[in-house]
Design a protein around this motif. Structure first.
Motif, PDB file in Angstrom:
ATOM      1  N   ALA A  26       0.834  -1.211   0.000  1.00 31.27           N
ATOM      2  CA  ALA A  26       0.000   0.000   0.000  1.00 31.27           C
ATOM      3  C   ALA A  26       0.867   1.258   0.000  1.00 31.27           C
ATOM      4  O   ALA A  26       0.640   2.182  -0.787  1.00 31.27           O
ATOM      5  N   ALA A  27       1.866   1.294   0.864  1.00 28.77           N
ATOM      6  CA  ALA A  27       2.744   2.464   0.953  1.00 28.77           C
ATOM      7  C   ALA A  27       3.561   2.639  -0.331  1.00 28.77           C
ATOM      8  O   ALA A  27       3.733   3.762  -0.813  1.00 28.77           O
ATOM      9  N   ALA A  28       4.048   1.542  -0.899  1.00 31.57           N
ATOM     10  CA  ALA A  28       4.822   1.618  -2.138  1.00 31.57           C
ATOM     11  C   ALA A  28       3.965   2.108  -3.295  1.00 31.57           C
ATOM     12  O   ALA A  28       4.415   2.916  -4.118  1.00 31.57           O
ATOM     13  N   ALA A  29       2.739   1.640  -3.368  1.00 28.01           N
ATOM     14  CA  ALA A  29       1.831   2.087  -4.428  1.00 28.01           C
ATOM     15  C   ALA A  29       1.557   3.581  -4.307  1.00 28.01           C
ATOM     16  O   ALA A  29       1.581   4.307  -5.306  1.00 28.01           O
ATOM     17  N   LEU A  30       1.314   4.044  -3.095  1.00 28.27           N
ATOM     18  CA  LEU A  30       1.087   5.481  -2.885  1.00 28.27           C
ATOM     19  C   LEU A  30       2.307   6.291  -3.300  1.00 28.27           C
ATOM     20  O   LEU A  30       2.175   7.333  -3.948  1.00 28.27           O
ATOM     21  N   ALA A  31       3.488   5.808  -2.954  1.00 29.10           N
ATOM     22  CA  ALA A  31       4.720   6.509  -3.321  1.00 29.10           C
ATOM     23  C   ALA A  31       4.903   6.555  -4.835  1.00 29.10           C
ATOM     24  O   ALA A  31       5.574   7.453  -5.350  1.00 29.10           O
ATOM     25  N   SER A  32       4.275   5.621  -5.540  1.00 30.61           N
ATOM     26  CA  SER A  32       4.340   5.574  -7.002  1.00 30.61           C
ATOM     27  C   SER A  32       3.226   6.375  -7.660  1.00 30.61           C
ATOM     28  O   SER A  32       3.087   6.361  -8.882  1.00 30.61           O
ATOM     29  N   GLY A  33       2.392   7.015  -6.848  1.00 22.43           N
ATOM     30  CA  GLY A  33       1.319   7.840  -7.384  1.00 22.43           C
ATOM     31  C   GLY A  33       0.006   7.129  -7.629  1.00 22.43           C
ATOM     32  O   GLY A  33      -0.899   7.680  -8.251  1.00 22.43           O
ATOM     33  N   VAL A  34      -0.119   5.910  -7.135  1.00 27.59           N
ATOM     34  CA  VAL A  34      -1.349   5.142  -7.307  1.00 27.59           C
ATOM     35  C   VAL A  34      -2.328   5.501  -6.187  1.00 27.59           C
ATOM     36  O   VAL A  34      -1.934   5.652  -5.028  1.00 27.59           O
ATOM     37  N   ASP A  35      -3.601   5.630  -6.524  1.00 28.99           N
ATOM     38  CA  ASP A  35      -4.659   5.842  -5.536  1.00 28.99           C
ATOM     39  C   ASP A  35      -4.844   4.528  -4.770  1.00 28.99           C
ATOM     40  O   ASP A  35      -5.041   3.476  -5.388  1.00 28.99           O
ATOM     41  N   VAL A  36      -4.769   4.583  -3.429  1.00 27.05           N
ATOM     42  CA  VAL A  36      -4.820   3.369  -2.615  1.00 27.05           C
ATOM     43  C   VAL A  36      -5.935   3.442  -1.580  1.00 27.05           C
ATOM     44  O   VAL A  36      -6.106   4.450  -0.887  1.00 27.05           O
ATOM     45  N   SER A  37      -6.658   2.339  -1.463  1.00 25.31           N
ATOM     46  CA  SER A  37      -7.638   2.141  -0.407  1.00 25.31           C
ATOM     47  C   SER A  37      -7.240   0.873   0.337  1.00 25.31           C
ATOM     48  O   SER A  37      -7.224  -0.215  -0.249  1.00 25.31           O
ATOM     49  N   LEU A  38      -6.894   1.009   1.606  1.00 25.98           N
ATOM     50  CA  LEU A  38      -6.455  -0.125   2.440  1.00 25.98           C
ATOM     51  C   LEU A  38      -7.587  -0.521   3.379  1.00 25.98           C
ATOM     52  O   LEU A  38      -8.060   0.302   4.168  1.00 25.98           O
ATOM     53  N   TRP A  39      -8.009  -1.763   3.285  1.00 26.10           N
ATOM     54  CA  TRP A  39      -9.083  -2.285   4.129  1.00 26.10           C
ATOM     55  C   TRP A  39      -8.490  -3.183   5.210  1.00 26.10           C
ATOM     56  O   TRP A  39      -7.741  -4.120   4.898  1.00 26.10           O
TER      57      TRP A  39
END
Length: 120
Positions: A26-39
């Motif tokens: 999740a953190a890596a995706a956010l750092a790559s600019g991806v919109d993330v929703s963590l459940w």
């Protein structure tokens, strides 16, 4: 089209490597600019309670509290409605910025155009 990532983590301290992997992705995706929703579901629900992520330890892994903070800062964190109820947790028991929502919301996020869902 914007890509998004919906990550459901079902494990907590009972399966620390699987749990940490979900937060790391999740953190890596956010750092790559991806919109993330963590459940947070199952035992992972406890990490939405203030102070709980700080107690999690896994050698050679980024601190879970830091990973959670990065997701809260740039993405969304949701606790499963039923999981919260089973643990007698309400909105006031959770870290600011964490919401409680149910399966319809998870499905809506997961089937949105451009979405990819992962379950850990």
């Amino acid at each position: 089209m914007s890509r998004s990532l919906v990550i459901k983590v079902t494990a907590g301290e009972d399966a620390p490597e699987r749990c940490n992997q979900a937060f790391t992705v999740a953190a890596a995706a956010l750092a790559s600019g991806v919109d993330v929703s963590l459940w947070l579901t199952g035992e992972a629900t406890w990490f939405a309670v203030p102070g709980r992520a700080e107690t999690f330890e896994l050698p050679h892994a980024a601190p879970l509290a830091d990973l959670l903070a990065s997701v809260l800062a740039a993405g969304r964190v949701t606790v499963c409605t039923q999981c919260a109820a089973r643990r007698e947790l309400g909105q006031d028991d959770l870290i600011d910025g964490v919401r409680i929502a149910g399966a319809p919301t998870f499905v809506e996020e997961s089937i949105r155009e451009g979405a990819q869902a992962l379950v850990y």
